[in-house]
Design a protein around this motif. Structure first.
Motif, short mmCIF file in Angstrom:
data_model
loop_
_atom_site.label_atom_id
_atom_site.label_comp_id
_atom_site.label_asym_id
_atom_site.label_seq_id
_atom_site.Cartn_x
_atom_site.Cartn_y
_atom_site.Cartn_z
N ASP A 78 0.86 -1.18 0.00
CA ASP A 78 0.00 0.00 0.00
C ASP A 78 0.90 1.22 0.00
N VAL A 79 0.68 2.12 -0.96
CA VAL A 79 1.51 3.31 -1.09
C VAL A 79 0.67 4.54 -0.82
N ILE A 80 1.11 5.37 0.12
CA ILE A 80 0.45 6.63 0.43
C ILE A 80 1.38 7.74 -0.06
N ASN A 81 0.92 8.51 -1.03
CA ASN A 81 1.74 9.56 -1.63
C ASN A 81 1.41 10.90 -0.97
N ASN A 82 2.27 11.35 -0.06
CA ASN A 82 2.11 12.65 0.58
C ASN A 82 2.97 13.72 -0.09
N ALA A 83 3.56 13.39 -1.24
CA ALA A 83 4.38 14.36 -1.97
C ALA A 83 3.47 15.34 -2.71
N ASN A 84 4.06 16.40 -3.22
CA ASN A 84 3.29 17.42 -3.93
C ASN A 84 3.11 17.10 -5.41
N TYR A 85 3.57 15.95 -5.86
CA TYR A 85 3.44 15.58 -7.26
C TYR A 85 3.34 14.06 -7.38
N ASN A 86 2.97 13.58 -8.57
CA ASN A 86 2.83 12.16 -8.81
C ASN A 86 4.19 11.47 -8.81
N ILE A 87 4.18 10.19 -8.50
CA ILE A 87 5.42 9.41 -8.46
C ILE A 87 5.24 8.12 -9.24
N THR A 88 6.37 7.49 -9.58
CA THR A 88 6.37 6.16 -10.18
C THR A 88 7.33 5.31 -9.37
N LEU A 89 6.90 4.12 -8.98
CA LEU A 89 7.77 3.19 -8.26
C LEU A 89 8.32 2.18 -9.24
N HIS A 90 9.62 1.92 -9.15
CA HIS A 90 10.29 0.92 -9.98
C HIS A 90 10.75 -0.20 -9.06
N TRP A 91 10.31 -1.42 -9.33
CA TRP A 91 10.59 -2.54 -8.45
C TRP A 91 11.87 -3.23 -8.84
#
Length: 80
Positions: free
Chosen positions: A67-80
């Motif tokens: 579960d990812v909660i994004n509290n940043a001010n912009y969108n993110i991409t996770l690379h596994w």
């Protein structure tokens, strides 16, 4: 606050016949943190207050849910 679930190695058919039974579940909170290097102040993204992010401990063939909660001010991409 943006919240989304990422199911890794989990097969779910549209009919709902198979269900995902995870062996491990993790929660990642992504947020900005101040960072100073060589007298320069910057902002970096951290995961659970860590950079680089935490290590996932699982076994081959395990099903995990992150579960990812994004509290940043912009969108993110996770690379596994």
């Amino acid at each position: 606050m943006k919240v989304f679930s990422l199911q890794v190695f989990c097969i779910i058919l549209h009919a709902g016949i198979f269900h995902c039974h995870p062996q491990a579940r993790y929660t990642f909170v992504v947020e900005e943190a101040p960072y100073t290097r060589l007298c320069n102040d910057n902002t970096i993204l951290t995961v659970n207050g860590q950079f680089p992010g935490p290590t996932l401990y699982v076994n081959k063939g395990d099903t995990i849910i992150v579960d990812v909660i994004n509290n940043a001010n912009y969108n993110i991409t996770l690379h596994w």
